[in-house]
Motif scaffolding. Structure first.
Motif, PDB file in Angstrom:
ATOM      1  N   SER A 237       0.830  -1.209   0.000  1.00  0.00           N
ATOM      2  CA  SER A 237       0.000   0.000   0.000  1.00  0.00           C
ATOM      3  C   SER A 237       0.861   1.254   0.000  1.00  0.00           C
ATOM      4  O   SER A 237       0.550   2.250  -0.682  1.00  0.00           O
ATOM      5  N   ASP A 238       1.972   1.190   0.744  1.00  0.00           N
ATOM      6  CA  ASP A 238       2.850   2.369   0.801  1.00  0.00           C
ATOM      7  C   ASP A 238       3.511   2.621  -0.553  1.00  0.00           C
ATOM      8  O   ASP A 238       3.663   3.773  -0.973  1.00  0.00           O
ATOM      9  N   GLN A 239       3.892   1.493  -1.217  1.00  0.00           N
ATOM     10  CA  GLN A 239       4.603   1.657  -2.483  1.00  0.00           C
ATOM     11  C   GLN A 239       3.673   1.989  -3.636  1.00  0.00           C
ATOM     12  O   GLN A 239       4.025   2.795  -4.517  1.00  0.00           O
ATOM     13  N   ARG A 240       2.499   1.368  -3.707  1.00  0.00           N
ATOM     14  CA  ARG A 240       1.624   1.530  -4.873  1.00  0.00           C
ATOM     15  C   ARG A 240       0.505   2.544  -4.629  1.00  0.00           C
ATOM     16  O   ARG A 240       0.336   3.497  -5.407  1.00  0.00           O
ATOM     17  N   LEU A 241      -0.202   2.397  -3.635  1.00  0.00           N
ATOM     18  CA  LEU A 241      -1.378   3.245  -3.424  1.00  0.00           C
ATOM     19  C   LEU A 241      -1.010   4.609  -2.860  1.00  0.00           C
ATOM     20  O   LEU A 241      -1.553   5.629  -3.274  1.00  0.00           O
ATOM     21  N   GLU A 242      -0.084   4.616  -1.920  1.00  0.00           N
ATOM     22  CA  GLU A 242       0.241   5.875  -1.267  1.00  0.00           C
ATOM     23  C   GLU A 242       0.820   6.887  -2.246  1.00  0.00           C
ATOM     24  O   GLU A 242       0.551   8.087  -2.156  1.00  0.00           O
ATOM     25  N   SER A 243       1.686   6.392  -3.228  1.00  0.00           N
ATOM     26  CA  SER A 243       2.283   7.324  -4.195  1.00  0.00           C
ATOM     27  C   SER A 243       1.204   7.958  -5.087  1.00  0.00           C
ATOM     28  O   SER A 243       1.219   9.157  -5.357  1.00  0.00           O
ATOM     29  N   GLY A 244       0.241   7.109  -5.565  1.00  0.00           N
ATOM     30  CA  GLY A 244      -0.841   7.663  -6.398  1.00  0.00           C
ATOM     31  C   GLY A 244      -1.710   8.630  -5.633  1.00  0.00           C
ATOM     32  O   GLY A 244      -2.050   9.716  -6.128  1.00  0.00           O
ATOM     33  N   VAL A 245      -2.082   8.243  -4.436  1.00  0.00           N
ATOM     34  CA  VAL A 245      -2.899   9.123  -3.611  1.00  0.00           C
ATOM     35  C   VAL A 245      -2.147  10.425  -3.316  1.00  0.00           C
ATOM     36  O   VAL A 245      -2.705  11.527  -3.374  1.00  0.00           O
ATOM     37  N   GLY A 246      -0.809  10.292  -3.052  1.00  0.00           N
ATOM     38  CA  GLY A 246      -0.015  11.484  -2.760  1.00  0.00           C
ATOM     39  C   GLY A 246       0.053  12.410  -3.970  1.00  0.00           C
ATOM     40  O   GLY A 246      -0.016  13.643  -3.828  1.00  0.00           O
ATOM     41  N   GLY A 247       0.245  11.808  -5.205  1.00  0.00           N
ATOM     42  CA  GLY A 247       0.295  12.642  -6.408  1.00  0.00           C
ATOM     43  C   GLY A 247      -1.012  13.370  -6.640  1.00  0.00           C
ATOM     44  O   GLY A 247      -1.033  14.542  -7.026  1.00  0.00           O
ATOM     45  N   SER A 248      -2.135  12.650  -6.443  1.00  0.00           N
ATOM     46  CA  SER A 248      -3.447  13.278  -6.614  1.00  0.00           C
ATOM     47  C   SER A 248      -3.647  14.430  -5.649  1.00  0.00           C
ATOM     48  O   SER A 248      -4.127  15.513  -6.012  1.00  0.00           O
ATOM     49  N   VAL A 249      -3.258  14.209  -4.443  1.00  0.00           N
ATOM     50  CA  VAL A 249      -3.381  15.266  -3.447  1.00  0.00           C
ATOM     51  C   VAL A 249      -2.508  16.474  -3.825  1.00  0.00           C
ATOM     52  O   VAL A 249      -2.911  17.642  -3.709  1.00  0.00           O
ATOM     53  N   SER A 250      -1.286  16.167  -4.322  1.00  0.00           N
ATOM     54  CA  SER A 250      -0.374  17.259  -4.724  1.00  0.00           C
ATOM     55  C   SER A 250      -0.963  18.051  -5.894  1.00  0.00           C
ATOM     56  O   SER A 250      -0.872  19.292  -5.946  1.00  0.00           O
ATOM     57  N   ALA A 251      -1.559  17.309  -6.897  1.00  0.00           N
ATOM     58  CA  ALA A 251      -2.170  17.994  -8.055  1.00  0.00           C
ATOM     59  C   ALA A 251      -3.325  18.882  -7.618  1.00  0.00           C
ATOM     60  O   ALA A 251      -3.472  20.026  -8.091  1.00  0.00           O
ATOM     61  N   VAL A 252      -4.166  18.355  -6.762  1.00  0.00           N
ATOM     62  CA  VAL A 252      -5.284  19.154  -6.263  1.00  0.00           C
ATOM     63  C   VAL A 252      -4.768  20.406  -5.541  1.00  0.00           C
ATOM     64  O   VAL A 252      -5.291  21.504  -5.684  1.00  0.00           O
ATOM     65  N   ALA A 253      -3.683  20.215  -4.786  1.00  0.00           N
ATOM     66  CA  ALA A 253      -3.114  21.365  -4.070  1.00  0.00           C
ATOM     67  C   ALA A 253      -2.555  22.403  -5.030  1.00  0.00           C
ATOM     68  O   ALA A 253      -2.731  23.618  -4.828  1.00  0.00           O
TER      69      ALA A 253
END
Length: 631
Positions: free
Chosen positions: A575-591
């Motif tokens: 989850s940290d390697q696959r899901l967390e990076s995608g979720v983090g990128g999405s959050v960064s884009a929204v920001a």
């Protein structure tokens, strides 16, 4: 008189608790406190036996705590209090100042008090409380010398064996609740339950009673109980724990009769125990082991009486046995202290050396043998009359058990009266020496011996009829003259034969065996190998199941838990390697988008908005004019 009934159980339980809490600080006053408390208890027992009060107190929702005294419980309460008083008086002179006297006397009072609760209990919950405390205090008393690991192991064996049988009481209580969820679990109402609950109640009570009273197949625990001090053995065997099961069966005789099968099981188990354990007693070379096996046998007569409906005979047998057995155990303890041995060959001449104790021991042993005109001769015939009414085979079995009683009792008497050599324990040819059993221990022994001699008339009319009326006035058969004569003659012949046999077959003097069971070899001497059978059929399978469960826990359940933990960690890493990076990128884009919109939103906020508005109005006006002109 309800206050006197509360005092009957509060005095021993309260005084015993105080002594246990005080500990060694109360050692000097412990004997006086215990004897005084039990003297008051004995007075209360006599009072409630005549007035027969009942008391009730709130306990559980719908299940009040009830104590009641009727004819049976009144006689038993007086017996328990009187025997305990005499045993404590003996112990006060026997136990030295170096012993933990407060702990000993405190436990003895709790032991006796819990028996009084058991005797007067009118409901199953109260009976269970007294039953449990009695078992716990017996464990502590048997293992009183707790620094000796052999004694502690013996106490554990006795406790676990009786606890296993005690589960029957919980089965009976559960079945009684299922039969009548709104009832009070009164002992007198158990016979009214409908089947199959009535049969379950009966089975549970029988199992618990057999275990507590050391009847077959539970008899072996009584051999292990000999590891305790002699006063403990005297009280445990005579008027408290070991007779509690017989009392319970006498009390619940209507339930046994209503079950349709309980009377037969109880009567025949009592008869077989009386015969088998009588033979075990005959094979012993240890005096305390002989007396222990004889307790199982003598209580077998009480159990036989409960099954045959001979409540009067069973009660008289219990009272007479309490006097005889407490007397014999106390004298055995005095000889053990004086001579350092409890082996029968090593006790040769003990009665000659200690003349008064020897005479008193002979009275108790002859009572146990059922020799006329002593008490157990008479009371056994009242029991056998009820057995004869039930079945001639049952009567024959009881008569055979009575003959065996005469055999082992006469054998014990033969040993202690035989002359000894000068080098045996420092005795001269007539068994006389300089040391004596302390005179201060003799008065309680004399009282018990007097009781053995004077209880016989209770078995004869009109005294027997009076006792029967006290016990509820049930119609029970009375012994015929030929029954008295037959049993008396057989007892005399058996005792004489045992005396002659011992004269020709007596072993050489030896020292006392160690603790932890009979030192006598063979099947009978080893208590029918019942303890080994229990280990083979019950203990080993249970421990094997426990080891299998432990291995299953270690190899299956533990491995499953560890595997689940590892799986959770792997899932967390994925989850940290696959899901967390995608979720983090999405959050960064929204920001980032939010920041861009924020910058755009600040542009019109310059303070010149009115100028922009005027310019827009002017522009729209020019466009309107041009549109009109062109039009």
């Amino acid at each position: 008189m309800s206050g006197v009934l509360w005092a009957l159980i509060a005095l021993p339980l309260g005084a015993g608790s105080v002594l246990l809490v005080a500990g060694r600080r109360a050692d000097r006053a412990a004997a006086v406190i215990a004897v005084t408390a039990m003297l008051g208890t004995a007075g209360a027992a006599v009072a409630v036996a005549f007035t027969q009060p009942s008391v009730r107190a709130p306990f559980l929702s719908g299940l009040p705590a009830e104590l009641t005294v009727d004819g049976l419980s009144g006689l038993l309460a007086v017996t328990v209090a009187a025997v305990t008083l005499l045993v404590l008086a003996f112990s006060a002179a026997e136990f030295g100042p170096d012993q933990a006297r407060a702990r000993f006397f405190g436990l003895m009072l709790l032991f006796s008090g819990s028996m009084l609760v058991t005797v007067t209990a009118a409901t199953l919950p109260v009976l269970l409380m007294g039953w449990e405390v009695m078992g716990a205090t017996s464990w502590a008393l048997i293992g009183y010398w707790w620094r000796d690991t052999a004694r502690v192991r013996a106490a554990n064996t006795a406790f676990l064996t009786t606890r296993t049988a005690d589960l029957g009481l919980y089965l009976a209580a559960g079945a009684a609740l299922a039969a009548d969820p709104t009832g009070t679990l009164a002992l007198d109402d158990l016979a009214k339950a409908a089947d199959p609950w009535r049969s379950l109640i009966c089975a549970g009570l029988i199992a618990a009673a057999f275990g507590k009273s050391a009847q077959l197949p539970f008899s072996f625990w009584l051999s292990r109980a000999m590891a305790g001090p002699s006063p403990v053995s005297a009280l445990l065997h005579s008027a408290t724990m070991v007779v509690a099961g017989a009392y319970l069966l006498l009390r619940t005789n209507p339930l046994l009769e209503a079950s349709g099968w309980g009377t037969h099981v109880v009567a025949w188990t009592g008869a077989l125990t009386a015969i088998a354990l009588g033979l075990v007693a005959l094979a012993q070379n240890d005096l305390k082991q002989l007396l222990a096996a004889s307790s199982c046998a003598q209580i077998g007569f009480m159990v036989l009486a409960a099954g045959a409906g001979g409540i009067t005979g069973g009660t008289l047998q219990l009272i007479a046995h309490a006097a005889a057995k407490s007397l014999l155990f106390l004298i055995a303890g005095a000889w053990l202290t004086a001579l350092g041995t409890k082996a029968l060959p090593g006790l040769r001449g003990a009665a000659r050396r200690y003349r008064v104790a020897g005479v008193l021991f002979t009275v108790g042993a002859c009572t146990l043998a059922g020799l006329p005109p002593l008490s157990l001769w008479a009371t056994k015939d009242v029991v056998l009359a009820a057995a004869l009414e039930t079945s001639p085979w049952l009567y024959a079995a009881g008569l055979a058990a009575a003959v065996v009683s005469a055999l082992y009792s006469a054998r014990a008497v033969w040993f202690v009266w035989q002359p000894t050599r000068r080098d045996d324990h420092g005795l001269d040819s007539e068994g006389r020496g300089t040391r004596q059993v302390p005179g201060r221990v003799l008065p309680p022994l004399a009282v018990l011996a007097l009781a053995c001699a004077l209880l016989s008339p209770l078995a004869f009319d009109p005294a027997r009829a009076a006792v029967s009326r006290v016990l509820g006035g049930r119609s029970e058969p009375a012994p015929h003259l030929w029954e008295w004569m037959l049993s008396g003659a057989l007892a005399v012949v058996a005792a004489s034969a045992a005396w002659a046999w011992a004269s020709g077959k007596a072993p050489r003097p030896t020292r006392a065996p160690g603790l932890g069971g009979s030192a006598s070899p063979g099947f009978l001497g080893g208590w029918l190998r019942l303890e080994q059978a229990a280990h083979l059929l019950l203990v080993r399978p249970v421990f094997a199941l426990a080891r299998t469960a432990a291995r299953f826990d270690d190899r299956v359940l533990d491995a499953a838990v560890r595997g689940a933990g590892r799986g959770a960690m792997d899932l967390a890493r994925w989850s940290d390697q696959r899901l967390e990076s995608g979720v983090g990128g999405s959050v960064s884009a929204v920001a980032s988008a939010g920041r861009a919109l924020g910058r755009l939103a600040r542009r019109p906020q310059t303070g010149l908005l009115h100028q922009y508005l005027a310019q827009a109005v002017a522009a729209f006006t020019v466009l309107a004019v041009v549109f009109v002109l062109v039009k």
